[in-house]
Scaffold this motif. Structure first.
Motif, PDB file in Angstrom:
ATOM      1  N   THR A  24       1.285  -1.350   3.956  1.00 36.29           N
ATOM      2  CA  THR A  24      -0.074  -1.206   4.754  1.00 36.29           C
ATOM      3  C   THR A  24       0.183  -2.014   6.159  1.00 36.29           C
ATOM      4  O   THR A  24       0.206  -3.147   5.888  1.00 36.29           O
ATOM      5  CB  THR A  24      -1.233  -1.497   3.775  1.00 36.29           C
ATOM      6  N   PRO A  25      -0.240  -1.404   7.088  1.00 33.60           N
ATOM      7  CA  PRO A  25      -0.247  -2.219   8.449  1.00 33.60           C
ATOM      8  C   PRO A  25      -1.631  -2.860   8.606  1.00 33.60           C
ATOM      9  O   PRO A  25      -1.614  -3.863   9.326  1.00 33.60           O
ATOM     10  CB  PRO A  25      -0.150  -0.985   9.316  1.00 33.60           C
ATOM     11  N   LEU A  26      -2.502  -2.674   7.767  1.00 34.45           N
ATOM     12  CA  LEU A  26      -4.126  -3.298   7.910  1.00 34.45           C
ATOM     13  C   LEU A  26      -4.973  -2.995   6.640  1.00 34.45           C
ATOM     14  O   LEU A  26      -4.523  -2.106   5.888  1.00 34.45           O
ATOM     15  CB  LEU A  26      -4.559  -2.552   9.440  1.00 34.45           C
ATOM     16  N   LEU A  27      -5.760  -3.709   6.492  1.00 36.65           N
ATOM     17  CA  LEU A  27      -6.638  -3.647   5.529  1.00 36.65           C
ATOM     18  C   LEU A  27      -7.482  -2.349   5.276  1.00 36.65           C
ATOM     19  O   LEU A  27      -7.884  -1.621   6.167  1.00 36.65           O
ATOM     20  CB  LEU A  27      -7.819  -4.918   5.530  1.00 36.65           C
ATOM     21  N   GLY A  28      -7.301  -2.041   4.114  1.00 44.02           N
ATOM     22  CA  GLY A  28      -7.748  -0.583   3.613  1.00 44.02           C
ATOM     23  C   GLY A  28      -8.153  -0.314   2.169  1.00 44.02           C
ATOM     24  O   GLY A  28      -7.706  -1.100   1.475  1.00 44.02           O
ATOM     25  N   LYS A  29      -8.688   0.941   2.036  1.00 47.83           N
ATOM     26  CA  LYS A  29      -9.014   1.077   0.686  1.00 47.83           C
ATOM     27  C   LYS A  29      -8.751   2.547   0.270  1.00 47.83           C
ATOM     28  O   LYS A  29      -8.656   3.504   1.442  1.00 47.83           O
ATOM     29  CB  LYS A  29     -10.494   0.997   0.088  1.00 47.83           C
ATOM     30  N   VAL A  30      -8.277   3.116  -0.840  1.00 40.29           N
ATOM     31  CA  VAL A  30      -7.850   4.452  -1.181  1.00 40.29           C
ATOM     32  C   VAL A  30      -8.938   5.355  -0.766  1.00 40.29           C
ATOM     33  O   VAL A  30     -10.199   5.267  -1.364  1.00 40.29           O
ATOM     34  CB  VAL A  30      -7.393   4.546  -2.484  1.00 40.29           C
ATOM     35  N   HIS A  31      -8.748   6.303  -0.082  1.00 36.96           N
ATOM     36  CA  HIS A  31      -9.758   7.312   0.259  1.00 36.96           C
ATOM     37  C   HIS A  31      -9.507   8.441  -0.681  1.00 36.96           C
ATOM     38  O   HIS A  31     -10.576   8.981  -1.506  1.00 36.96           O
ATOM     39  CB  HIS A  31      -9.699   7.869   1.866  1.00 36.96           C
ATOM     40  N   SER A  32      -8.325   8.697  -0.714  1.00 38.53           N
ATOM     41  CA  SER A  32      -7.780   9.809  -1.689  1.00 38.53           C
ATOM     42  C   SER A  32      -6.171   9.971  -1.893  1.00 38.53           C
ATOM     43  O   SER A  32      -5.578   9.311  -1.113  1.00 38.53           O
ATOM     44  CB  SER A  32      -8.331  11.295  -1.082  1.00 38.53           C
ATOM     45  N   PHE A  33      -5.794  10.829  -2.893  1.00 40.74           N
ATOM     46  CA  PHE A  33      -4.409  10.841  -2.915  1.00 40.74           C
ATOM     47  C   PHE A  33      -4.259  12.056  -3.792  1.00 40.74           C
ATOM     48  O   PHE A  33      -4.943  12.640  -4.561  1.00 40.74           O
ATOM     49  CB  PHE A  33      -3.702   9.653  -3.632  1.00 40.74           C
TER      50      PHE A  33
ATOM     51  N   GLY B  23       4.311  16.729  -0.146  1.00 34.82           N
ATOM     52  CA  GLY B  23       4.654  15.987  -1.461  1.00 34.82           C
ATOM     53  C   GLY B  23       3.694  14.799  -1.739  1.00 34.82           C
ATOM     54  O   GLY B  23       2.561  14.916  -1.300  1.00 34.82           O
ATOM     55  N   PRO B  24       3.951  13.743  -2.610  1.00 27.96           N
ATOM     56  CA  PRO B  24       2.887  12.799  -2.884  1.00 27.96           C
ATOM     57  C   PRO B  24       2.333  12.258  -1.471  1.00 27.96           C
ATOM     58  O   PRO B  24       3.362  11.734  -0.669  1.00 27.96           O
ATOM     59  CB  PRO B  24       3.873  11.712  -3.672  1.00 27.96           C
ATOM     60  N   THR B  25       1.208  11.812  -1.513  1.00 30.32           N
ATOM     61  CA  THR B  25       0.424  11.450  -0.190  1.00 30.32           C
ATOM     62  C   THR B  25      -0.745  10.601  -0.717  1.00 30.32           C
ATOM     63  O   THR B  25      -1.222  10.873  -1.626  1.00 30.32           O
ATOM     64  CB  THR B  25      -0.276  12.713   0.419  1.00 30.32           C
ATOM     65  N   ILE B  26      -0.779   9.671   0.350  1.00 31.26           N
ATOM     66  CA  ILE B  26      -1.893   8.463   0.108  1.00 31.26           C
ATOM     67  C   ILE B  26      -2.607   8.509   1.319  1.00 31.26           C
ATOM     68  O   ILE B  26      -2.260   8.444   2.467  1.00 31.26           O
ATOM     69  CB  ILE B  26      -1.513   7.011  -0.371  1.00 31.26           C
ATOM     70  N   ILE B  27      -4.076   8.745   1.470  1.00 28.33           N
ATOM     71  CA  ILE B  27      -4.815   8.539   2.572  1.00 28.33           C
ATOM     72  C   ILE B  27      -5.640   7.257   2.394  1.00 28.33           C
ATOM     73  O   ILE B  27      -6.467   7.251   1.044  1.00 28.33           O
ATOM     74  CB  ILE B  27      -5.831   9.716   2.519  1.00 28.33           C
ATOM     75  N   LEU B  28      -5.619   6.122   3.148  1.00 27.09           N
ATOM     76  CA  LEU B  28      -6.726   4.920   3.100  1.00 27.09           C
ATOM     77  C   LEU B  28      -7.698   5.122   4.017  1.00 27.09           C
ATOM     78  O   LEU B  28      -7.659   5.850   5.266  1.00 27.09           O
ATOM     79  CB  LEU B  28      -5.557   3.833   3.540  1.00 27.09           C
ATOM     80  N   ILE B  29      -8.646   4.383   3.984  1.00 26.37           N
ATOM     81  CA  ILE B  29      -9.682   4.458   4.703  1.00 26.37           C
ATOM     82  C   ILE B  29      -9.896   3.136   5.248  1.00 26.37           C
ATOM     83  O   ILE B  29      -9.854   1.900   4.415  1.00 26.37           O
ATOM     84  CB  ILE B  29     -11.203   4.982   4.308  1.00 26.37           C
ATOM     85  N   HIS B  30     -10.335   2.909   6.687  1.00 26.08           N
ATOM     86  CA  HIS B  30     -10.409   1.355   7.051  1.00 26.08           C
ATOM     87  C   HIS B  30     -11.618   1.427   7.891  1.00 26.08           C
ATOM     88  O   HIS B  30     -12.273   2.533   8.440  1.00 26.08           O
ATOM     89  CB  HIS B  30      -9.229   1.255   8.091  1.00 26.08           C
ATOM     90  N   GLU B  31     -12.085   0.228   8.138  1.00 26.54           N
ATOM     91  CA  GLU B  31     -13.323  -0.091   8.912  1.00 26.54           C
ATOM     92  C   GLU B  31     -12.769  -1.345   9.681  1.00 26.54           C
ATOM     93  O   GLU B  31     -12.931  -2.354   9.301  1.00 26.54           O
ATOM     94  CB  GLU B  31     -14.579  -0.291   8.135  1.00 26.54           C
ATOM     95  N   VAL B  32     -12.835  -1.313  11.272  1.00 27.78           N
ATOM     96  CA  VAL B  32     -12.400  -2.298  12.028  1.00 27.78           C
ATOM     97  C   VAL B  32     -13.668  -2.439  13.213  1.00 27.78           C
ATOM     98  O   VAL B  32     -13.645  -1.389  13.912  1.00 27.78           O
ATOM     99  CB  VAL B  32     -11.000  -2.139  12.514  1.00 27.78           C
ATOM    100  N   LYS B  33     -14.216  -3.460  13.117  1.00 25.66           N
ATOM    101  CA  LYS B  33     -15.073  -3.704  14.275  1.00 25.66           C
ATOM    102  C   LYS B  33     -16.307  -2.830  14.156  1.00 25.66           C
ATOM    103  O   LYS B  33     -16.452  -2.043  15.288  1.00 25.66           O
ATOM    104  CB  LYS B  33     -14.205  -3.824  15.562  1.00 25.66           C
ATOM    105  N   GLY B  34     -16.503  -2.089  13.074  1.00 29.50           N
ATOM    106  CA  GLY B  34     -17.680  -0.995  12.990  1.00 29.50           C
ATOM    107  C   GLY B  34     -17.153   0.509  13.177  1.00 29.50           C
ATOM    108  O   GLY B  34     -17.882   1.286  13.011  1.00 29.50           O
TER     109      GLY B  34
END
Length: 226
Positions: free
Chosen positions: A110-119, A129-140
């Motif tokens: 992971t290039p930056l802090l994030g949480k799993v949104h969906s997969f 094929g297999p896919t992961i989506i992360l959600i991030h918040e940076v400076k609002g």
């Protein structure tokens, strides 16, 4: 630049790794898989083996380990996939992320802090094929990152909200039989508005939809600095 682009550009002043951190970003090299590359003329680029042979040739010539590129690149790579053709509209052949071409099994970090949104495992021909989506918040500013063409094992143990820290192992790259008939690679895409999608999001668009998608999916290299 819009607010998201300014935010992405300010995350790091140095190149950011996306694959196994033992692979230096100095070993990454750009590759042109566009429909305008004369080296691909006459090549069946939709065939994973032929595509891989060209990638290997570029890597060998440049003594590199990873080939990358493709943002807003018009490609013939999807010409054999019926899901990329829409009646009455130009084909979907403009790529909205950056691809990182490397061997199956290569670790994705992971290039930056994030949480799993969906997969999800998107098995439609031509999908991720297999896919992961992360959600991030940076400076609002909230945005998402999509990781496609992974191994099935990458989805094991995931749950919505699971946190990943910068540089942490997220997944590994899948083989062509798993990643829906492509040479092994990571499709990485930044998405502002997921438009209620879960575990999937268009990674290729037609020229008629380019204004919207290029705005909603900014250039990942604002983050990577490659």
């Amino acid at each position: 630049m819009c607010t998201l682009e300014i935010t992405l550009n300010g995350i790091s002043q140095q190149p950011v790794a996306i694959l196994d951190t033992k692979i230096s970003v100095s070993a990454y090299t750009p590759i042109d898989l566009s429909a305008h590359n004369p080296d691909l003329e006459g090549m069946a680029i939709t065939d994973p083996d032929q595509c891989q042979a060209y990638i290997d040739q570029v890597l060998k010539q440049r003594s590199a380990a990873v080939a990358y590129g493709g943002y807003l690149e018009q490609r013939n790579l999807y010409a054999d996939k019926s899901g990329f053709a829409t009646q009455g509209k130009p084909p979907r052949n403009i790529h909205l992320g950056i691809d990182f071409w490397a061997p199956a099994g290569t670790q994705v970090v992971t290039p930056l802090l994030g949480k799993v949104h969906s997969f999800r495992n998107n098995t439609t021909p031509g999908d991720y094929g297999p896919t992961i989506i992360l959600i991030h918040e940076v400076k609002g500013v909230t945005f998402h990152t999509l990781y496609g063409h992974l191994s099935p094992e990458s989805l094991e143990g995931l749950y919505t909200g699971k946190e990943f820290r910068p540089g942490e192992a997220l997944a590994t790259l899948g083989t062509p039989d798993i990643n829906v008939h492509y040479a092994p690679h990571l499709h990485f895409q930044i998405i502002q508005d997921m438009q209620h999608n879960q575990g999937d999001y268009p990674g290729v668009c037609s020229r008629t939809d380019l204004d919207f998608y290029s705005s909603n999916c900014p250039d990942p290299n604002l983050l990577f600095k490659l």
